[in-house]
Enzyme design. Structure first.
Site, mmCIF file in Angstrom:
data_model
loop_
_atom_site.group_PDB
_atom_site.id
_atom_site.type_symbol
_atom_site.label_atom_id
_atom_site.label_comp_id
_atom_site.label_asym_id
_atom_site.label_seq_id
_atom_site.Cartn_x
_atom_site.Cartn_y
_atom_site.Cartn_z
ATOM 1 N N CYS A 31 -11.769 -48.563 30.351
ATOM 2 C CA CYS A 31 -12.138 -47.506 31.298
ATOM 3 C C CYS A 31 -12.046 -46.095 30.748
ATOM 4 C CB CYS A 31 -11.317 -47.615 32.576
ATOM 5 S SG CYS A 31 -9.584 -47.187 32.348
ATOM 6 N N HIS A 34 18.784 -44.048 42.482
ATOM 7 C CA HIS A 34 20.050 -44.768 42.337
ATOM 8 C C HIS A 34 20.792 -44.902 43.659
ATOM 9 C CE1 HIS A 34 19.893 -45.038 37.974
ATOM 10 N NE2 HIS A 34 19.390 -43.823 37.979
ATOM 11 N N SER A 36 20.045 -38.116 34.470
ATOM 12 C CA SER A 36 20.296 -39.128 35.490
ATOM 13 C C SER A 36 21.578 -38.786 36.250
ATOM 14 C CB SER A 36 20.436 -40.496 34.823
ATOM 15 O OG SER A 36 20.707 -41.465 35.798
ATOM 16 N N GLU A 54 4.241 -23.533 34.535
ATOM 17 C CA GLU A 54 4.480 -24.753 33.758
ATOM 18 C C GLU A 54 3.816 -24.582 32.394
ATOM 19 O OE1 GLU A 54 5.990 -27.809 33.758
ATOM 20 O OE2 GLU A 54 4.879 -28.082 31.871
ATOM 21 N N SER A 110 12.854 -43.796 34.286
ATOM 22 C CA SER A 110 12.946 -45.174 34.785
ATOM 23 C C SER A 110 12.434 -45.310 36.212
ATOM 24 C CB SER A 110 14.394 -45.666 34.747
ATOM 25 O OG SER A 110 14.874 -45.721 33.431
ATOM 26 N N ARG A 157 16.031 -37.102 28.008
ATOM 27 C CA ARG A 157 16.877 -36.586 29.080
ATOM 28 C C ARG A 157 17.400 -35.213 28.653
ATOM 29 N NH1 ARG A 157 18.361 -41.713 27.373
ATOM 30 N NH2 ARG A 157 18.414 -43.409 28.891
ATOM 31 N N THR A 178 10.041 -34.881 31.107
ATOM 32 C CA THR A 178 11.096 -35.857 31.402
ATOM 33 C C THR A 178 10.793 -36.652 32.681
ATOM 34 O OG1 THR A 178 12.650 -34.413 30.284
ATOM 35 C CG2 THR A 178 13.587 -36.033 31.797
ATOM 36 N N ILE A 226 19.530 -31.394 34.238
ATOM 37 C CA ILE A 226 19.212 -32.428 35.242
ATOM 38 C C ILE A 226 18.874 -33.738 34.544
ATOM 39 C CG2 ILE A 226 17.885 -32.944 37.312
ATOM 40 C CD1 ILE A 226 19.483 -30.342 37.539
#
Lengths: 484, 423
Positions: free
Chosen positions: A440, A50, A337, A32, A46, A311, A41, A335
């Site tokens: 904090c 779905h 939505s 990564e 959201s 996206r 992403t 990849i």
């Protein structure tokens, strides 16, 4: 040393593939570029799983989206991240839109998935009294859910690591080449040899494919801005609220997140810059004007924070998953939505591709599906909190007052891999509430510093470059330098 | 610093004070002096004193002690008095619930999770700062954006600096104080930007913190965008029109690595909301009567949790009254209920208390919405007082002596602050 599989990219796609792969006796590493998984992403998402009424049949998105949808309940049970199947309502403001909802139902019937329930205005009013009075009907889809996408990433990767995955963060890929010994991935820190490479590099997947000589698609970032509202609005709606979609967009939604914060958005805007995570005045205006039409009780004054995500949209507008012309190089790209929804199914699909391409899938008899679920004091009863405090008083020491996160939880998240202020925030919710870390953040930095044995000023927000404070001596030492 | 920490908590106290800042300390003192004991005072920080502990500048106590003290000195004076009374202090303790039977639940590493019954509860939780999210500044979300109060704690209590070159958004008092503080520490302060046409802090802070250090104050100007992916690299600022809309064609960029926001305080009312107290939309704090009693029996409130004060001396004064009243409630000696509601009128942003009675002396605090050079305070048609310069950043206090309202027989009184003709 040679790996069987290198996964490039620690978003939800890469994390899900990694975890699924560990069911087999496979030597795998995930690399990564950022300092933590789930920070691109996947984080700025959201968080919707779905439901059946939202897919257009015939695409890979549809096939994997619906298959993925049904796996989230089991995954969240095994891994303990936040997920709830709260359902959604697509609302209609006129008879033409009610007709559109009926069409969605027929579409579902034709493809053999649950068609949802069409509600009249009285039922809508009874179930969601805060929706606009102008709503004349709605399609209720009970299979829709909400998830904390970053939590899903953290727990998928934790499970994968428990079962043998190697994880290397802060490790961007610089080049890939193929020879008779397989594939060679050159990163900033090492050269990795592997039989297979899975490209789950999100916004950069086309560039990674190009490095391998397998470029046959492009990625265009499409920005979505989201706005988080104060928790006093908790319960204003109990399901996700969709407007009737247009041909280009699902529109602006009202999303009661798993944690009880209401989120509104997203926008959808094509941008050039793959790092452009800025929010805009026009985006805010767009979101709040659209949301006001759905739920008049929400206004921009309720906002506590905003963010934007990009996206990774492929030029095919569908997922790009499968083998390529370069032997061993496999894409899991484009990849967008419903990518989060589909992630568990994408993982299985990619493993199928790996097998077809020649990877032997010998079951890993020691595979443990579960991980130890993190304690969440805020979700406990007073009685449970008392019992916990009696065994470990650090779970009675509050660090974040808005979200009620204790020192015990913070220390546990550092044990599990939090290295930065954001890493801690997305694992524990410390700093996510209405004061946005004003209270904090300094305490969290101190705990990170103490636990990791790093100087206080070395703690960052989210990795290199995102320094938070400076030492007095440092100011003096650099005072000769020109101002930034 | 003299400190106090109770080793054992009782299961019930006549009075529990939530918060040991200036309001909590004065309230606890007021209550014990009025005969209510023992008092339990609870605070989440390791030491009592609240935000005073990080306010190492002077300017505290001019009214109350008739001398100029620093914040920690002001707190220390109170703490020394507190220790002479029967007051238990539980620090490092967060109150997570107060229910309608006045059972207070706290969490602390020393005491675990404990529920304590209280004869009366005094809410003194203070305020929190509005953040970047509250005003939705467009742009990226890099490190280097923090509230002025967090920066104050960072510099004064932890000994670190927020950056090398700072822009300050908002002319609230903490922002002004921090402009001076950072300058003294060697940080370059590029300027203070205020969206309103008038400053939001005390006039003395404008002079002593900005003018004396040549720090520019840009009125009717705001930050319209934040730039930088990992750390703040620059901000875009723009003047605003009369309706505070930014004029983007006149915007300019300022290179900086830090943006401090000082855009106002909000009463910290999580517990007030849990208790279902009636909240005044103008103050965003609980409505109180002339004894600082809230809409729920036995629950009192004082200090910034009720309304945002300009100077701490008034917090102490208000909290002393609240403490005495809570003691009176516990011993069932409460005065008769108020009979007049105060209605904020022209150029009055809010007033506290929201109700008064005709039979006692009262101090009413209010703030104006916009500045006036020569003004007149009018209370219905029963009372008038000339005022000099009034500004939103400074509270107006009005002492009403008994007898003033003798000829008034209604149940609501409107307060206006009007421009005064030159006399």
């Amino acid at each position: 040393m040679r790996y069987d599989v290198v996964i490039i990219g620690g978003g939800v796609t890469g994390c899900a593939i990694a975890r699924e792969l560990m069911r087999y006796r496979v030597r795998a590493v995930l690399i990564e570029k950022d300092c933590d998984v789930g920070c691109g992403t996947s984080k700025a998402n959201s968080g919707i799983i779905h439901g059946s009424t939202h897919f257009v049949p015939g695409t890979l998105k549809w096939r994997l989206g619906w298959a993925g949808n049904q796996q989230w309940g089991r995954l969240s049970e095994e891994l303990g991240f936040g997920f709830a199947r709260i359902g959604d309502l697509t609302v209609a403001f006129g008879e033409d839109e009610v007709d559109q909802l009926r069409e969605f139902q027929w579409r579902c019937e034709r493809s053999g998935v649950p068609r949802g329930e069409l509600w009249g205005p009285e039922r809508v009013r009874a179930e969601e009294p805060n929706l606009s009075g102008a709503v004349v009907g709605a399609l209720f889809c009970p299979t829709t859910g909400v998830v904390n996408p970053y939590e899903a990433c953290f727990s998928l990767i934790e499970s994968a690591r428990r079962n043998g995955l190697e994880l290397r963060v802060d490790n961007p890929v610089l080049g890939i080449r193929a020879d008779e010994n397989g594939l060679w991935v050159q990163t900033e820190h090492e050269l990795i040899n592997s039989r297979f490479v899975v490209n789950a590099a999100g916004l950069y997947a086309d560039r990674v494919a190009e490095m391998a000589g397998a470029a046959n698609f492009t990625i265009t970032p499409r920005k979505g801005e989201e706005y988080l509202l104060d928790k006093r609005l908790q319960g204003i709606v109990s399901r996700i609220i969709y407007p009737c979609p247009s041909s280009t967009s699902k529109g602006v939604l009202v999303i009661p997140t798993f944690d009880g914060t209401v989120m509104v958005g997203p926008t959808a805007e094509e941008v050039d810059d793959r790092e452009d995570l800025s929010t805009t005045a026009t985006g805010a205006e767009h979101v709040f004007s659209k949301v006001g039409r759905l739920v008049p009780g929400i206004s921009e004054r309720d906002c506590i924070a905003e963010f934007a995500g990009l996206r990774a949209v492929s030029d095919t507008e569908d997922f790009v998953i499968g083998a390529t012309t370069v032997p061993g190089f496999i894409n899991a790209a484009g990849i967008q939505s419903p990518g989060l929804t589909a992630a568990p199914a994408i993982a299985e699909f990619v493993i199928g591709v790996l097998e077809t391409e020649g990877l032997a899938l010998e079951p890993n008899e020691e595979f443990l599906p579960g991980i130890e679920k993190p304690v969440q004091v805020a979700a406990l009863t007073t009685r449970e909190r008392q019992d916990l405090a009696a065994t470990d008083p650090s779970f009675a020491q509050v660090v974040c007052r808005c979200e009620l996160v204790t020192r015990g939880e913070v220390l546990d998240s550092i044990q599990r891999g939090a290295r930065t202020l954001d890493g801690l925030k997305f694992r524990t919710r410390a700093g996510m509430g209405r004061c946005q870390g004003a209270f904090c953040s300094l305490r969290c930095m101190q705990l990170l510093s103490d636990s990791l044995g790093l100087p206080f000023a070395a703690i960052t927000k989210r990795g290199e470059g995102s320094w938070l404070v400076i030492d007095r001596e440092d100011l003096e030492r650099r005072s000769g330098e020109p101002a930034p | 610093m003299i400190s106090a920490r109770v080793s054992q908590l009782r299961s019930a106290y006549p009075l529990v004070v939530v918060g040991a800042g200036p309001a909590g300390m004065a309230a606890a003192l007021g209550a014990t002096e009025a005969g209510s004991a023992p008092v339990l005072m609870i605070d989440r920080e390791p030491e009592p004193g609240g935000i005073l502990n990080q306010c190492i500048h002077t300017g505290f106590g001019l009214h109350h002690f008739k001398e100029e003290l620093t914040g920690p000195e002001y707190a220390q004076r109170y703490l020394e008095s507190l220790l002479e009374h029967d007051i238990d202090i539980s620090t490092d303790s967060d109150v997570v619930d107060v229910d309608r039977e006045r059972r207070v639940t706290l969490m602390s590493p020393d005491h675990g999770v404990r529920t304590i019954s209280a004869g009366a509860v005094l809410l003194c939780m203070g305020a929190r700062e509005r953040t970047r999210g509250a005003i939705r500044i467009p742009g990226t979300r890099p490190a280097g954006v923090m509230t002025a109060g967090t920066a104050q704690k960072l510099v004064n209590l932890l000994g670190y600096l927020p950056g090398r070159r700072a822009v300050i958004l908002g002319s609230g008092d903490i922002g002004l104080i921090m402009a001076r503080r950072l300058t003294l520490e060697g940080v370059e302060v590029c300027g203070v930007f205020e969206i309103m046409p008038h400053p939001n802090g005390l006039s003395r802070n404008i002079v002593q913190c900005l003018h004396d250090f040549d720090i520019p104050l840009h009125l009717s100007t705001t930050v319209v965008e934040i730039h930088g992916s990992d750390r703040v690299e620059r901000v875009t600022v723009a003047p605003v029109d009369e309706e505070t809309w930014p004029c983007l064609d006149k915007a300019w960029d300022i290179a900086c690595d830090t943006l401090l926001v000082s855009i106002g305080l909000i009463p910290e009312n999580e517990l007030s909301l849990t208790l279902g107290l009636r909240i005044d939309p103008l103050t965003q704090g609980p409505e109180v009567d002339s004894t600082m009693h809230t809409s729920r029996e036995g629950v009192f409130a004082a200090g910034n949790v009720v309304h945002i004060h300009d100077i701490v001396d008034y917090v102490s004064q208000e909290a002393l009254l609240a403490g005495r009243s809570a003691a009176a409630f516990v011993s069932r000696r409460m005065p008769p209920a108020d009979n007049i509601r105060l209605l904020p009128g022209d150029n009055v942003a809010y007033c506290v208390p929201q109700t008064i009675s005709t039979d006692r002396e009262h101090t009413i605090y209010l703030r104006v919405r916009h500045p006036l050079e020569e003004s007149l305070l009018r209370l219905g048609d029963v009372y008038e007082r000339k005022l000099r310069y009034v500004v939103p950043g400074e509270m107006v206090s009005l002492k009403l002596r008994p007898g003033v309202l003798d000829r008034f027989h209604g149940d609501a009184l409107r307060i206006d602050i009007l421009p005064r003709e030159e006399d």
